[in-house]
Design an enzyme around this catalytic site. Structure first.
Site, PDB file in Angstrom:
ATOM      1  N   ASP A  12      63.976  60.954   7.910  1.00 55.14           N
ATOM      2  CA  ASP A  12      62.907  60.638   8.877  1.00 55.14           C
ATOM      3  C   ASP A  12      63.435  59.856  10.073  1.00 55.14           C
ATOM      4  O   ASP A  12      63.241  60.254  11.223  1.00 55.14           O
ATOM      5  CB  ASP A  12      61.802  59.785   8.220  1.00 55.14           C
ATOM      6  CG  ASP A  12      61.021  60.554   7.170  1.00 55.14           C
ATOM      7  OD1 ASP A  12      60.673  61.715   7.424  1.00 55.14           O
ATOM      8  OD2 ASP A  12      60.759  59.981   6.093  1.00 55.14           O
ATOM      9  N   ARG A  92      58.193  44.449   4.114  1.00 55.55           N
ATOM     10  CA  ARG A  92      57.768  45.012   5.405  1.00 55.55           C
ATOM     11  C   ARG A  92      57.493  43.958   6.479  1.00 55.55           C
ATOM     12  O   ARG A  92      57.958  44.104   7.609  1.00 55.55           O
ATOM     13  CB  ARG A  92      56.556  45.952   5.232  1.00 55.55           C
ATOM     14  CG  ARG A  92      56.907  47.248   4.496  1.00 55.55           C
ATOM     15  CD  ARG A  92      57.991  48.030   5.221  1.00 55.55           C
ATOM     16  NE  ARG A  92      58.353  49.261   4.544  1.00 55.55           N
ATOM     17  CZ  ARG A  92      59.410  49.413   3.763  1.00 55.55           C
ATOM     18  NH1 ARG A  92      60.226  48.401   3.535  1.00 55.55           N
ATOM     19  NH2 ARG A  92      59.678  50.571   3.191  1.00 55.55           N
ATOM     20  N   ASP A 121      52.845  51.407   4.331  1.00 56.00           N
ATOM     21  CA  ASP A 121      53.875  50.762   5.149  1.00 56.00           C
ATOM     22  C   ASP A 121      53.521  50.754   6.637  1.00 56.00           C
ATOM     23  O   ASP A 121      53.798  49.792   7.347  1.00 56.00           O
ATOM     24  CB  ASP A 121      55.235  51.429   4.918  1.00 56.00           C
ATOM     25  CG  ASP A 121      55.779  51.113   3.528  1.00 56.00           C
ATOM     26  OD1 ASP A 121      55.414  50.046   2.997  1.00 56.00           O
ATOM     27  OD2 ASP A 121      56.534  51.925   2.983  1.00 56.00           O
ATOM     28  N   SER A 169      61.199  60.074  -3.033  1.00 51.13           N
ATOM     29  CA  SER A 169      61.196  59.083  -1.956  1.00 51.13           C
ATOM     30  C   SER A 169      61.388  57.715  -2.609  1.00 51.13           C
ATOM     31  O   SER A 169      60.608  57.308  -3.474  1.00 51.13           O
ATOM     32  CB  SER A 169      59.853  59.154  -1.217  1.00 51.13           C
ATOM     33  OG  SER A 169      59.660  57.975  -0.477  1.00 51.13           O
TER      34      SER A 169
END
Ligand code: ARG
Length: 403
Positions: A12, A92, A121, A169
């Site tokens: 990504d 995060r 996220d 993932s």
């Protein structure tokens, strides 16, 4: 235009790195924050430069992550939905803070990230970035352009971006590892053994460990003082070798989707169990009852991306005051798939052998209990004098036998 990109080296963010240059003619500064994921940071840096980054930052934030993010979570016994120790949710806001700092330093106009529009996220990144610096624009190409994996693979091939076939993932930091996707998307399917990396059983026997706490946070392992990062790293290895810390649950995402989540969090399981146990030894029953509410709200706030929200600071103020007394040692037995607390001690223990013992003479005046029970149970006794029996649609109050 200058864009600061949160870069993991994966598909990504590599595609985004190229797209930002191609579509926006942007200069891209890439940032990889080390929160304990087992990645090759040198390789990530080389990949970033290879794909055209004008500058790359690798930020070692492990100490800050543990001391300022994981430790508050331990004090708050943080488990979202009662199960998830919040590894990703804690990292995060820290990553967002680093991105904002670097954007300010580099004169960046925007921060870009690789989050999808379906996950938590994006919520955590966007709210954190906006609260820290509302002037910085946020670019989220996967969400904004609805990028699919197939499209990304095709784009990567066209632009010479190296790709590897990945089924799952994965997100990783010192506090845990999450695995999503592939066969795991069917909640009925038992996760295949191959997905686990931190919790492969290597020890079939058993072992005792002792965790020392000061003011609610771990400071020692087996009697030896250790740095925060080291305690967590050590416990991930020690408890992980017994297969401790596997979590498989259905999670309620912020955006309303239910997802099947698998985690490995050996250190988190052991430390949170030990911490909670120590709290029970030193805190009053009234504090414990109330703190349960505070703790579950804390986990919800942090899961939901509201790290930089005054409610979290206020909850922390309460928690920090309470945790002043949470010092002591907890003894835990590790055996395959189990961590069991088997002993605890503290200079602040409210436990009194003299009161609790069933043996010999005790300081507890037993006959006082009769009066206490009379008063404590009074309302329940009164209420039960009236037995309510439904009779058709009417209710008839009949006198109980006790009258
Ligand atoms: N469901 C977890 C959370 O919301 C894990 C997210 C994992 N993130 C990822 N980018 N793979 O915290």
């Amino acid at each position: 235009m200058k864009v600061v990109l949160s870069y993991s080296g994966g598909l990504d963010t590599s595609v985004i790195l190229k797209m930002l240059q191609e579509k926006l003619n942007a200069e891209v500064v890439t940032v990889t924050v080390d929160v304990g994921q087992r990645d090759d940071f040198q390789e990530i840096e080389e990949k970033a430069y290879g794909l055209g980054a004008v500058k790359h930052y690798t930020v070692d934030a492990r100490k800050e992550f543990v001391e300022n993010y994981v430790f508050p979570a331990i004090k708050a016994n943080a488990l979202y939905d009662g199960e998830y120790p919040l590894a990703t949710a804690l990292a995060r806001p820290l990553i967002a803070r680093k991105l904002v700092e670097i954007a300010e330093l580099e004169g960046g106009d925007a921060i870009a990230h690789g989050c999808t529009g379906k996950g938590n996220d994006q919520v955590r990144f966007d709210i954190s970035i906006k609260t820290l610096n509302p002037d910085i624009k946020i670019i989220a190409p996967v969400r904004e352009c609805n990028l699919s994996r197939d499209w990304e693979m095709e784009y990567a091939k066209r632009h010479g971006i190296p790709v590897s076939e990945k089924i799952y993932s994965i997100d990783e930091n010192l506090w845990g590892r999450s695995i999503e996707g592939g066969a795991l998307e069917n909640p009925w399917e038992e996760p295949p053994e191959e997905i686990y990396e931190w919790t492969k059983i290597q020890n079939e026997g058993e072992e005792y460990i002792e965790i020392g706490f000061e003011k609610g946070v771990p400071v020692a392992l087996n009697g030896e003082k250790k740095a925060p990062v080291e305690i967590i790293e050590d416990l991930n290895i020690i408890a992980g070798a017994y297969g401790i810390g596997r979590i498989d649950h259905i999670e309620n995402r912020v955006v309303g989707i239910k997802s099947r989540e698998i985690y490995e969090a050996p250190a988190a399981e052991v430390i949170l169990k030990a911490h909670k146990d120590l709290e029970k030894l030193v805190l009053t029953k009234w504090i414990l009852e109330f703190k349960d509410l505070v703790d579950s709200k804390w986990a919800w706030v942090v899961y939901s991306g509201l790290w930089f929200e005054p409610l979290r600071y206020a909850l922390d103020a309460f928690i920090d005051l309470v945790e002043e007394k949470v010092s002591g040692v907890v003894k835990i037995k590790l055996s395959p798939n189990h961590a069991t607390v088997v002993g605890r001690e503290s200079p602040y223990a409210l436990y009194s052998l003299n009161l609790a013992t069933y043996e010999g003479t005790s300081a507890f005046e037993q006959d006082l209990a009769t009066g206490f029970i009379e008063i404590f149970g009074m309302q329940s006794v009164l209420a039960n004098r009236h037995k309510i029996r439904p009779e058709g649609l009417k209710e008839k109050i009949i006198e109980s036998r006790a009258v």
